[in-house]
Scaffold this active site. Sequence first.
Site, short mmCIF file in Angstrom:
data_model
loop_
_atom_site.label_atom_id
_atom_site.label_comp_id
_atom_site.label_asym_id
_atom_site.label_seq_id
_atom_site.Cartn_x
_atom_site.Cartn_y
_atom_site.Cartn_z
N LYS A 1 0.87 -1.18 0.00
CA LYS A 1 0.00 0.00 0.00
C LYS A 1 0.90 1.23 0.00
O LYS A 1 1.62 1.50 0.97
CB LYS A 1 -0.90 0.02 1.24
CG LYS A 1 -1.66 1.34 1.37
CD LYS A 1 -2.52 1.42 2.60
CE LYS A 1 -2.85 2.88 2.91
NZ LYS A 1 -3.69 3.04 4.09
N ALA B 1 -9.57 5.37 4.08
CA ALA B 1 -9.49 6.50 5.00
C ALA B 1 -10.77 7.32 5.05
O ALA B 1 -11.40 7.59 4.03
CB ALA B 1 -8.34 7.44 4.67
N GLY B 2 -11.16 7.67 6.26
CA GLY B 2 -12.26 8.61 6.46
C GLY B 2 -13.57 7.99 6.89
O GLY B 2 -14.48 8.69 7.31
N ASN C 1 -9.12 1.55 9.46
CA ASN C 1 -8.40 1.19 10.68
C ASN C 1 -9.06 1.84 11.89
O ASN C 1 -9.66 1.19 12.75
CB ASN C 1 -6.92 1.59 10.55
CG ASN C 1 -6.03 1.07 11.68
OD1 ASN C 1 -4.84 0.87 11.48
ND2 ASN C 1 -6.56 0.83 12.87
#
Lengths: 67, 270
Positions: B112, B199-200, B221
């Site tokens: 990643k 993300a987010g 995460n």
Amino acid sequence: MMELIVNGESRQVSEQLTAAGLVEDLGLTGRRLAVEVNGELLPRSRFDQHHFNPGDRVEIVQAIGGG
Amino acid sequence: MSSKATENNTPREDALIIGGTTYRSRLLVGTGKYKDLDETRDAIDASGAEIVTVAIRRTNIGQNPGEPNLLDVISPERYTILPNTAGCYTADDAVRTCRLARELLDGHDLVKLEVLGDERTLYPDVVQTLSAAETLVADGFKVMVYTSDDPILAKRLEEIGCVAVMPLAAPIGSGLGIQNRYNVLEIVENAQVPILVDAGVGTASDAAIAMELGCDGVLMNTAIAAARNPVLMASAMKKAIEAGRESFLAGRMPKKRYASASSPLEGTFF
């Protein structure tokens, strides 16, 4: 003796020390890790033969939690 | 269709294929910010994720040589380990990190890539990201790339040869949910490689929205690790991803401005 910078810290080692020897001295033998010398990857297959030069910057890394 | 069951269910072959490998779970999870390794293991188990991200950092020298390692509980035999380049602000550092990760994981070449631009937003530095992606693809890596929600840039990263493009929904760790769903939709509709929101995401409905937009998966995460009960949230996310995917495949009803009765108007006796 000569100086290496291992993970940012100065360390006095023998000129004869190999990468495998350094890993062993640090108690890391058998752990899942990777080593870089002066910004270049040092493959595990070369640990036994690799000798350092004075002032080499050695990074020993592992996987930790992250996203 | 051979049977009604086959017709009505999510197609069995609805698998996520990244870099030639087939996955059943469309939820990818990180391993950061957990209380301890037990919680990490339990949450990841509950998430059903098959691809799990890790960070690459200096080994602690001289401190607890016997202390358990993350990869002892998240075993590379069970999970596809996805090393990230988190914390890198230059293409060079990201490339170094990937090379170390490949060595660490015995030649495993899925990574990643994220090259950050600033500490406040953790937005990607897209110029450095493009440069690192070119180097890594040429070096034989399978690159899943974190990027902004810019459709033009997403396409460029695909053209470079990234195996998956992962636009942010909102800043890393913010939990704000999908801020620009039309951009995500545009990226998805224009893509020939898997698109994953990375993300987010803050809660299960955010993950479902990403999947309903047609995303191929979601990587998260903090939404799990920072929940009051991370293991329960991991389970919720698993269901949200599955529900969102099935909803996308089923095709939602059109939106209408006025009501439309669900019960027939004929046969009323009043």
